[in-house]
Scaffold this motif. Structure first.
Motif, PDB file in Angstrom:
ATOM      1  N   TYR A  45       0.824  -1.211   0.000  1.00 42.80           N
ATOM      2  CA  TYR A  45       0.000   0.000   0.000  1.00 42.80           C
ATOM      3  C   TYR A  45       0.854   1.255   0.000  1.00 42.80           C
ATOM      4  N   HIS A  46       0.571   2.155  -0.964  1.00 39.18           N
ATOM      5  CA  HIS A  46       1.284   3.425  -0.990  1.00 39.18           C
ATOM      6  C   HIS A  46       0.378   4.533  -1.491  1.00 39.18           C
ATOM      7  N   THR A  47       0.598   5.711  -0.935  1.00 39.49           N
ATOM      8  CA  THR A  47      -0.144   6.924  -1.261  1.00 39.49           C
ATOM      9  C   THR A  47       0.722   8.099  -0.865  1.00 39.49           C
ATOM     10  N   PHE A  48       0.508   9.253  -1.528  1.00 39.57           N
ATOM     11  CA  PHE A  48       1.244  10.439  -1.078  1.00 39.57           C
ATOM     12  C   PHE A  48       0.549  11.125   0.083  1.00 39.57           C
ATOM     13  N   GLU A  49      -0.654  10.707   0.446  1.00 38.26           N
ATOM     14  CA  GLU A  49      -1.382  11.294   1.572  1.00 38.26           C
ATOM     15  C   GLU A  49      -1.167  10.437   2.817  1.00 38.26           C
ATOM     16  N   VAL A  50      -0.140  10.798   3.582  1.00 40.79           N
ATOM     17  CA  VAL A  50       0.196  10.006   4.771  1.00 40.79           C
ATOM     18  C   VAL A  50      -0.109  10.771   6.059  1.00 40.79           C
ATOM     19  N   SER A  51      -0.919  11.838   5.958  1.00 41.59           N
ATOM     20  CA  SER A  51      -1.234  12.614   7.156  1.00 41.59           C
ATOM     21  C   SER A  51      -2.500  12.130   7.848  1.00 41.59           C
ATOM     22  N   VAL A  52      -3.245  11.222   7.216  1.00 48.17           N
ATOM     23  CA  VAL A  52      -4.466  10.707   7.833  1.00 48.17           C
ATOM     24  C   VAL A  52      -4.203   9.328   8.418  1.00 48.17           C
ATOM     25  N   HIS A  53      -5.033   8.932   9.361  1.00 48.57           N
ATOM     26  CA  HIS A  53      -4.864   7.633  10.004  1.00 48.57           C
ATOM     27  C   HIS A  53      -5.004   6.495   8.993  1.00 48.57           C
ATOM     28  N   ALA A  54      -4.069   5.558   9.061  1.00 49.29           N
ATOM     29  CA  ALA A  54      -4.172   4.280   8.354  1.00 49.29           C
ATOM     30  C   ALA A  54      -3.512   3.243   9.234  1.00 49.29           C
ATOM     31  N   CYS A  55      -4.007   2.019   9.189  1.00 46.66           N
ATOM     32  CA  CYS A  55      -3.379   0.969   9.982  1.00 46.66           C
ATOM     33  C   CYS A  55      -3.587  -0.382   9.318  1.00 46.66           C
ATOM     34  N   LEU A  56      -2.751  -1.318   9.722  1.00 47.04           N
ATOM     35  CA  LEU A  56      -2.846  -2.702   9.260  1.00 47.04           C
ATOM     36  C   LEU A  56      -2.895  -3.595  10.481  1.00 47.04           C
ATOM     37  N   VAL A  57      -3.894  -4.460  10.551  1.00 46.02           N
ATOM     38  CA  VAL A  57      -3.963  -5.471  11.604  1.00 46.02           C
ATOM     39  C   VAL A  57      -3.488  -6.788  11.001  1.00 46.02           C
ATOM     40  N   CYS A  58      -2.424  -7.307  11.571  1.00 44.21           N
ATOM     41  CA  CYS A  58      -1.835  -8.561  11.098  1.00 44.21           C
ATOM     42  C   CYS A  58      -2.004  -9.621  12.188  1.00 44.21           C
ATOM     43  N   THR A  59      -2.675 -10.711  11.848  1.00 45.12           N
ATOM     44  CA  THR A  59      -2.790 -11.862  12.740  1.00 45.12           C
ATOM     45  C   THR A  59      -2.236 -13.083  12.009  1.00 45.12           C
ATOM     46  N   ALA A  60      -2.295 -14.223  12.641  1.00 43.00           N
ATOM     47  CA  ALA A  60      -1.802 -15.447  12.014  1.00 43.00           C
ATOM     48  C   ALA A  60      -2.641 -15.849  10.812  1.00 43.00           C
ATOM     49  N   GLN A  61      -3.876 -15.336  10.751  1.00 44.69           N
ATOM     50  CA  GLN A  61      -4.783 -15.740   9.674  1.00 44.69           C
ATOM     51  C   GLN A  61      -5.074 -14.637   8.658  1.00 44.69           C
ATOM     52  N   VAL A  64      -8.181   2.286   5.999  1.00 46.10           N
ATOM     53  CA  VAL A  64      -7.765   3.564   5.433  1.00 46.10           C
ATOM     54  C   VAL A  64      -8.963   4.506   5.380  1.00 46.10           C
ATOM     55  N   ALA A  65      -8.663   5.792   5.240  1.00 43.83           N
ATOM     56  CA  ALA A  65      -9.722   6.785   5.082  1.00 43.83           C
ATOM     57  C   ALA A  65     -10.447   6.568   3.761  1.00 43.83           C
ATOM     58  N   SER A  66     -11.693   7.000   3.693  1.00 44.72           N
ATOM     59  CA  SER A  66     -12.504   6.804   2.490  1.00 44.72           C
ATOM     60  C   SER A  66     -11.814   7.324   1.245  1.00 44.72           C
ATOM     61  N   ILE A  67     -11.157   8.476   1.347  1.00 46.38           N
ATOM     62  CA  ILE A  67     -10.502   9.077   0.188  1.00 46.38           C
ATOM     63  C   ILE A  67      -9.310   8.251  -0.286  1.00 46.38           C
ATOM     64  N   GLU A  68      -8.828   7.339   0.555  1.00 45.56           N
ATOM     65  CA  GLU A  68      -7.660   6.525   0.229  1.00 45.56           C
ATOM     66  C   GLU A  68      -8.008   5.112  -0.235  1.00 45.56           C
ATOM     67  N   THR A  69      -9.292   4.801  -0.321  1.00 41.87           N
ATOM     68  CA  THR A  69      -9.642   3.421  -0.685  1.00 41.87           C
ATOM     69  C   THR A  69      -9.232   3.078  -2.104  1.00 41.87           C
ATOM     70  N   GLY A  70      -9.211   4.057  -3.001  1.00 41.17           N
ATOM     71  CA  GLY A  70      -8.763   3.781  -4.364  1.00 41.17           C
ATOM     72  C   GLY A  70      -7.311   3.364  -4.400  1.00 41.17           C
ATOM     73  N   ALA A  71      -6.461   4.116  -3.707  1.00 39.36           N
ATOM     74  CA  ALA A  71      -5.044   3.759  -3.641  1.00 39.36           C
ATOM     75  C   ALA A  71      -4.864   2.382  -3.005  1.00 39.36           C
TER      76      ALA A  71
END
Length: 395
Positions: free
Chosen positions: A59-75, A81-88
């Protein structure tokens, strides 16, 4: 069309169309991370550093000032991401699920995260990274309790420090573009030209040669302003005899291989040349010690020994190298490893460091020369192509 419909419609034709690497590369990375999670007893990681998210998903975007996160589990891997970032996210990320929240309503962040993390007794976070927002953590701990969240920033750092062949290829391409930008910028240096004009020519060349949006814009300063760390071009005219410092780093698939060069608008003084020679000595000492099994501390102490006779005169930051890789604004510093006194970690083949050897005479000038260097069985080997000369340009 709302952002959910937009995401699903876009996915029909462009899902993962801008994924930087192969599925096998991401599976290998994910396997290492999940193995480390199991060893350390984490049931989930809550990752907020844009570079960590990029490392595992693309995942990459030039808009890194808004909250984004990744939850990684074993599965699962779940990207929020913010609504405006769903395309990226659709075009660049490889994840099991993409969750959106309305850009203008950050309260929508917490509920889905609580649902994901509630079954996990031990969740790793990077509490030292600026991307982990206090408001998010306060809300999560209020609902789930503070006890389940444990510091785990080192887990990803240790894995990201050693680059794969695919990552090294990106760093080499960044090095090529960085060199093109520096050469173009140095070609316009002369008395009467401003630092902005030099930076502009360098930026044009970097972009024309293939750089993406950069983690740091081109850095150009001259004369006494070089002696001040982390100032940049500010419409200052270059005078005859001035040193001009340049530090550029192109981005290729978000990977950056920076390089520093210094030119003189005329003839270098004997003292300037002596400091340039000292930079070269420091570089050679560091490269000799960048061997698998040797510690970051040992390499730094070797450099300090070279610098010892100048320590009362010249300023150096104390960090002789820092790891680089895939990064986002505001910095190309990976943050996963530093060549400095007291750093006990050992070098491994495939680690890559920028060696920022800028020595400053406070209030007067500075000389900076550097390469981005890979650790090999033979010591440090440059990926960038600095000639380590103090360039003297016609006045």
């Amino acid at each position: 069309m709302d952002y959910t419909a937009y995401r699903h419609t876009l996915a029909e034709t462009l899902a993962c169309s801008e994924l930087p690497f192969s599925a096998d590369e991401y599976e290998a990375r994910l396997g290492k991370v999940r193995a480390a999670m199991q060893r350390q007893g984490f049931e989930a990681l809550l990752l907020t550093d844009p570079a960590d998210i990029n490392y595992l998903t693309g995942y990459h975007t030039f808009e890194v000032s808004v909250h984004a996160c990744l939850v990684c589990t074993a599965q699962r891997l779940v990207l929020q991401v913010a609504s405006i970032e769903t395309g990226a996210a659709v075009v660049s990320a490889r994840a099991d699920e993409i969750l959106g929240y309305r850009w203008e309503n950050p309260d929508e962040v917490i509920g889905p995260l609580c649902d994901l993390l509630a079954p996990c007794a031990r969740v790793g976070i990077d509490g030292w990274h600026a991307s982990l927002r206090q408001g998010v953590m306060a809300a999560l701990t209020a609902r789930l309790g503070a006890g389940r969240f444990q510091e785990a920033g080192a887990l990803l750092d240790e894995i990201r420090l050693v680059k794969s062949d695919a990552e090294l290829a990106c760093l080499r391409e960044s090095a090529r573009i960085t060199s093109a930008g520096l050469e173009a910028a140095m070609a316009v240096i002369r008395p009467g030209v401003t630092d902005n004009e030099v930076a502009a020519e360098g930026a044009r060349a970097l972009l024309a040669a293939g750089s993406e949006f950069m983690s740091l814009q081109p850095i150009v300063t001259s004369a006494e302003r070089i002696s001040v760390i982390h100032v940049n071009h500010k419409r200052r005219a270059i005078a005859a005899g001035d040193p001009v410092f340049l530090e550029f780093g192109a981005a290729y698939q978000r990977y950056t291989a920076p390089m520093m060069r210094t030119a003189i608008a005329g003839q270098a003084s004997h003292e300037m040349q002596a400091v340039a020679d000292l930079c070269r000595e420091l570089y050679e000492a560091l490269c000799r010690h960048m061997l698998p099994g040797e510690t970051f501390d040992a390499a730094a102490r070797a450099a300090e020994a070279v610098l010892s006779g100048w320590q009362e005169t010249l300023f150096h930051s104390g960090v002789f190298g820092y790891a680089v890789g895939a990064q986002f604004p505001p910095s190309w510093v990976e943050g996963s490893g530093y060549i400095a006194s007291g750093q006990a970690r050992s070098f491994e083949a495939g680690m890559v460091f920028h060696l920022p050897l800028c020595l400053r005479l406070p209030g007067h000038w500075g000389i900076g020369l550097s390469d981005t260097v890979m650790v090999t069985e033979r010591g440090g080997v440059a990926l960038t192509d600095n000639d380590w000369r103090l360039r003297e340009l016609p006045a």
